[in-house]
Enzyme design. Structure first.
Site, PDB file in Angstrom:
ATOM      1  N   CYS A  41      -6.183   0.036   6.955  1.00 48.56           N
ATOM      2  CA  CYS A  41      -5.946   0.597   5.611  1.00 48.56           C
ATOM      3  C   CYS A  41      -7.105   1.523   5.223  1.00 48.56           C
ATOM      4  CB  CYS A  41      -5.802  -0.532   4.597  1.00 48.56           C
ATOM      5  SG  CYS A  41      -5.448   0.057   2.920  1.00 48.56           S
ATOM      6  N   ARG A  71       2.902   5.241   6.371  1.00 44.06           N
ATOM      7  CA  ARG A  71       3.358   4.664   7.635  1.00 44.06           C
ATOM      8  C   ARG A  71       4.015   3.303   7.492  1.00 44.06           C
ATOM      9  NH1 ARG A  71      -2.457   5.414  10.181  1.00 44.06           N
ATOM     10  NH2 ARG A  71      -2.885   4.770   8.034  1.00 44.06           N
ATOM     11  N   CYS A 126       0.841  -1.199   0.000  1.00 36.12           N
ATOM     12  CA  CYS A 126       0.000   0.000   0.000  1.00 36.12           C
ATOM     13  C   CYS A 126       0.881   1.255   0.000  1.00 36.12           C
ATOM     14  CB  CYS A 126      -0.906  -0.005   1.229  1.00 36.12           C
ATOM     15  SG  CYS A 126      -2.086   1.384   1.250  1.00 36.12           S
ATOM     16  N   ASP A 183       0.450   3.822   1.689  1.00 34.84           N
ATOM     17  CA  ASP A 183       0.382   4.441   3.015  1.00 34.84           C
ATOM     18  C   ASP A 183       1.773   4.868   3.523  1.00 34.84           C
ATOM     19  OD1 ASP A 183       0.197   4.654   5.987  1.00 34.84           O
ATOM     20  OD2 ASP A 183      -1.877   4.050   5.624  1.00 34.84           O
ATOM     21  N   HIS A 236      -2.249  -4.067   4.980  1.00 37.68           N
ATOM     22  CA  HIS A 236      -2.080  -3.648   6.375  1.00 37.68           C
ATOM     23  C   HIS A 236      -3.423  -3.397   7.052  1.00 37.68           C
ATOM     24  CE1 HIS A 236      -2.694   0.833   5.902  1.00 37.68           C
ATOM     25  NE2 HIS A 236      -2.535   0.479   4.646  1.00 37.68           N
TER      26      HIS A 236
END
Ligand code: CO
Length: 219
Positions: A110, A55, A51, A53, A107
């Site tokens: 998400c 983080r 992803c 993302d 994750h």
């Protein structure tokens, strides 16, 4: 004509260049041949499909140095069989770099998965997230039985990883590699933002025999 940037933006971007110079200096201090070696060759054994993302920086999470991990990221780690971007990464990684493992890593928590569960329109991205709505529909009974929304989203994130692992395996690229005897294993992992730990979902595919006959190609 260049537009004036605010001081905040200027200092943020200046900081990026400052950090970059520091990083490059440190890398050479630790290993004078670092950039020379990488310039000549990248030899990753792993392809990470994850992803976007912010983080979950893949190299950091699994302790891979520069040159050790080939990466493709998009919103909610979707592998779509006509996405030329993702397929090109997959083809280059397998045919040219000869990676040994492809990891699809989703994750918990998400935002893309959560948005795919909501009726709230978000624009263009809703078309991309449709793939996750499909996974939701295929598993509606199991997911409908989970009353807590966070838990349901986390389970959908797991099911999405499994669906995307299958999508990787159904590509001509992976089936072609297996047919010529190239060793290649596809895995489904999930990362938890709350403790920083990865979990192996136990989805491991390493041969055409594991593919449903409807998707199977005979070379
Ligand atoms: Co995400």
């Amino acid at each position: 004509m260049a537009r004036a940037r605010s001081n905040t933006v200027t200092s943020l971007l200046d900081q990026c260049f400052e950090e970059n110079r520091k990083w490059a200096r440190n890398a050479v201090a630790k290993d004078p041949q670092f950039f020379k070696r990488l310039e000549a060759l990248q030899a990753p054994d792993l392809l990470w499909i994850g992803c976007s993302d912010s983080r979950l920086p893949p190299n950091e999470i699994i302790g891979r140095k520069s040159g050790e991990l080939f990466v493709h990221r998009n919103v909610a780690n979707v592998v779509e069989h006509t996405d030329v971007n993702c397929l090109s990464v997959l083809q280059y990684a397998i045919d040219v770099l000869k990676v040994k493992h492809v990891i699809v890593c989703g994750h918990y928590g998400c935002g893309g998965v959560r948005a795919a569960m909501s009726p709230q329109p978000l624009g263009l991205i809703d078309n991309w997230l449709r793939h996750i709505r499909d996974v939701h529909l295929w598993n509606r009974e199991e997911l409908g039985a989970i009353t807590d929304l966070d838990e349901r989203a986390n389970r959908l994130a797991e099911l999405n990883v499994e669906a995307q692992v299958a999508n990787v395996c159904h590509t001509t690229i992976v089936q072609d590699a297996w047919s010529r005897g190239q060793k290649l294993t596809v895995h489904g992992w999930i990362y938890s933002l709350s403790d920083g730990l990865l979990r192996d979902l136990g989805t491991v595919v390493e041969s055409s025999e594991q593919i449903p006959s409807e998707y199977r190609l005979f070379y």
